[in-house]
Design a protein around this motif. Sequence first.
Motif, PDB file in Angstrom:
ATOM      1  N   UNK A 189     -33.462 -49.075  57.901  1.00 44.74           N
ATOM      2  CA  UNK A 189     -34.120 -48.929  59.194  1.00 44.74           C
ATOM      3  C   UNK A 189     -35.361 -49.822  59.260  1.00 44.74           C
ATOM      4  N   UNK A 190     -36.090 -49.905  58.136  1.00 43.10           N
ATOM      5  CA  UNK A 190     -37.316 -50.707  58.180  1.00 43.10           C
ATOM      6  C   UNK A 190     -37.001 -52.198  58.268  1.00 43.10           C
ATOM      7  N   UNK A 191     -35.944 -52.665  57.621  1.00 41.90           N
ATOM      8  CA  UNK A 191     -35.703 -54.104  57.746  1.00 41.90           C
ATOM      9  C   UNK A 191     -35.050 -54.433  59.088  1.00 41.90           C
ATOM     10  N   UNK A 192     -34.331 -53.474  59.675  1.00 42.89           N
ATOM     11  CA  UNK A 192     -33.855 -53.680  61.048  1.00 42.89           C
ATOM     12  C   UNK A 192     -35.059 -53.835  61.970  1.00 42.89           C
ATOM     13  N   UNK A 414     -28.494 -53.949  51.678  1.00 43.16           N
ATOM     14  CA  UNK A 414     -29.807 -53.619  51.143  1.00 43.16           C
ATOM     15  C   UNK A 414     -29.722 -52.286  50.423  1.00 43.16           C
ATOM     16  N   UNK A 415     -30.481 -52.147  49.352  1.00 40.98           N
ATOM     17  CA  UNK A 415     -30.494 -50.910  48.552  1.00 40.98           C
ATOM     18  C   UNK A 415     -29.217 -50.718  47.751  1.00 40.98           C
TER      19      UNK A 415
ATOM     20  N   UNK B  99     -44.782 -46.179  46.427  1.00 41.98           N
ATOM     21  CA  UNK B  99     -43.842 -46.992  47.213  1.00 41.98           C
ATOM     22  C   UNK B  99     -43.554 -48.311  46.516  1.00 41.98           C
ATOM     23  N   UNK B 100     -44.624 -48.934  46.021  1.00 40.84           N
ATOM     24  CA  UNK B 100     -44.444 -50.227  45.360  1.00 40.84           C
ATOM     25  C   UNK B 100     -43.580 -50.087  44.116  1.00 40.84           C
ATOM     26  N   UNK B 101     -43.817 -49.024  43.357  1.00 43.15           N
ATOM     27  CA  UNK B 101     -43.026 -48.802  42.142  1.00 43.15           C
ATOM     28  C   UNK B 101     -41.558 -48.571  42.493  1.00 43.15           C
ATOM     29  N   UNK B 110     -40.920 -54.906  49.028  1.00 42.10           N
ATOM     30  CA  UNK B 110     -41.177 -53.815  49.975  1.00 42.10           C
ATOM     31  C   UNK B 110     -41.343 -54.392  51.386  1.00 42.10           C
ATOM     32  N   UNK B 111     -40.540 -53.934  52.357  1.00 38.79           N
ATOM     33  CA  UNK B 111     -40.744 -54.417  53.733  1.00 38.79           C
ATOM     34  C   UNK B 111     -42.140 -54.008  54.200  1.00 38.79           C
TER      35      UNK B 111
END
Lengths: 423, 423
Positions: A189-192, A414-415, B99-101, B110-111
Amino acid sequence: MKIEMLSTGDEVLQGDIADTNAAWCGQALSDMGLSFSRRQTVADNLDDIVDAMAQAAKRSDWVLVNGGLGPTSDDLSAEAAARLLGTELELNQDWLAKLQAWYQAQDTPMPSSNLKQAMLPKGATLVDNPIGTACGFIIEYAGAQLIFTPGVPSEFKQMLQQQWFPLLAKQQPQAQGEVKRFYTFGLSESSLSDRLDGFALPEGARLGYRSARPSIEVKVFYPRPEAQFTALIDSLREHLAEHVFSEDQSDWALHLQQLMIAQNKKLVLAESCTGGMLASELVAVAGSSAYVERGFVTYSNQAKQQSIGVPESLLAEYGAVSIQTSQAMAEGALRHSEADIALSITGIAGPGGGSEEKPVGTVCFSLADGKQCFSQQLQMFNRSRSVVRIMSTAVAMDMLRRYLTGLPVMGDYQHLKRVVSKM
Amino acid sequence: MKIEMLSTGDEVLQGDIADTNAAWCGQALSDMGLSFSRRQTVADNLDDIVDAMAQAAKRSDWVLVNGGLGPTSDDLSAEAAARLLGTELELNQDWLAKLQAWYQAQDTPMPSSNLKQAMLPKGATLVDNPIGTACGFIIEYAGAQLIFTPGVPSEFKQMLQQQWFPLLAKQQPQAQGEVKRFYTFGLSESSLSDRLDGFALPEGARLGYRSARPSIEVKVFYPRPEAQFTALIDSLREHLAEHVFSEDQSDWALHLQQLMIAQNKKLVLAESCTGGMLASELVAVAGSSAYVERGFVTYSNQAKQQSIGVPESLLAEYGAVSIQTSQAMAEGALRHSEADIALSITGIAGPGGGSEEKPVGTVCFSLADGKQCFSQQLQMFNRSRSVVRIMSTAVAMDMLRRYLTGLPVMGDYQHLKRVVSKM
């Protein structure tokens, strides 16, 4: 137009029943270009109901009140309406006559508790209920109209469709909005959102996202159908490209069924970690027998060998979760069926069974068509058994969708880290 | 203790998704002797969210805020919380590091939109989310505590169970009650209620029913664990008798797995109309490889003949949906596997394919163990394709449960008419 919904009932608050009326009505309003601005459920307590009604009326043009019109003592909606208006309940002769006729037709004496259902706040406008004993009614308060409706879903739906929606349509400014939906797979969702951030939207249009595992739905609302809108959709389609599984069709299995039938192809499945989930998902759609030929749930190694001819030596050398085994499963399933295309899935769903080399979440996929075999090994991180199985099913469906539409069979997810791929 | 729930999201208001979190939480609270006094859903509009938070806080001790913690621009909950407190959002270093980890472990950058998820209102207390990128947090306003939780159901549930419920339990004055649950199959809710009507309950105890297809849960709440309570449970168990599938264990598949492993038996499945649903249900439980040997999704007639040896003549004479075919499927599956017990299902799930003699909802089942074969043909009335498949899966599981516990394999199911049975 501002519309709120107010439901009453302890059963809904305690989670004993789901509020399907609200979801149904939300969808119906959205199809008319309207939506609820707020929805609430209040316990069966007179003061709280009156308070909630008053506040909702002050905020909106319409308040849809649902439930609490039954004959028992915990049905408080009519009393709350009278209290709100500072008036009294009075016997509505029209509804009383209707109730009496209803019982007479059934040759049953009317229980005295039903009398309560003909007691409406003074000045209320009766709303007919052709299929139940609870009539609806409309009152005005603080510039808003409040419509009272029964909780029984069939009565609720019929009353709204026949009586309330036509009222709303009359009051609504002419132009309705449009919604276009893209069901995507492979991007988070965040990269969308990153990808569509700064996307030039015509005035009045807005983008929305909705995570509906395994899809993420991208939807665009636009106030009027205009040329701008067509251009916007084309441009979104271009941006989202091969990540769009389907448009305006949330059911992946139905989309695949249409593609398979159009190409006159039959499918066989060989599943290990998903254990029949993919087959079941496809068979859930009526008419799937036109292309789902059969499936093998080859959960044990013996099943892989005996039912679809995976060589024992190959299992010994590479292991049950390997790209070699997934390929042998797909090709073996094809040989042991009358199908044209085979999909196979073998993986470690967890929580046990992982190793350093192949941790939980390692899943191998193959698609074979008798000429070619496309295989890949993916790694899903931090996933529960259930999510590994759901995502594996989705990846296999996406491989088939890509194959049938002429895209590269192996997408970038992704992921989901691709460890090996082989064509 | 007064508790309100406040959900955000246009998707819920528009009926695109059902609010399962609210129902789940309502049940969980009810097991702790608590309940929501009000529940509302507000559109993704900052002013409305802030207003709803303020009013809910003034009415209650706790406000459970759900949703709106995602990375996209329509996720407004943290901003609304800051506005409510008259403060600002600030970067929470602890959550940023986490989050970074998380992204580093996945070898993914990380987006930038995820940064938003580490922005909390000044003074908020972080609430950990071990399985997602949206952390929770707690703020205080108008004498109430507001806890902010993610919309993703798995994350929501884990956060509440691990962090919020223990807080509530601490704040709750009286001792907690006990809940005993019986998961029944075969009786309708009204006949369960008739059967238990007039059941002598010790003071303070109460009975509850909840339909959780395919089970109906009968639960009894009792304020303290006492001798009376043990007697009550024994008496309920006796009343409900063989209709109890499992006690305190809602997962039928796990219950069957424990029985199968204890008896050191292996299972094979032959599914037609359920199309892998039964296999998938069983394999959903970790450790199922210890007894699920394999499954055949013999959807086409050819698959029934070729994969498990159902004679063509038998299919021609009796049809694919017949007690003869289900028996041949179960016995064939047993021969074509290394299993001890076979279950087979073949039926007409609809909406098409029905006839006068065998309408939609006709389903045949067999259980074979190499010595005996138990078969029955049931008729489900007025059921959708999905319900026919779910109920068929449940009946097959119930036959296995009955077989393994020494009960008659064919039970009496209300609303499922037995047309033929054969042993």
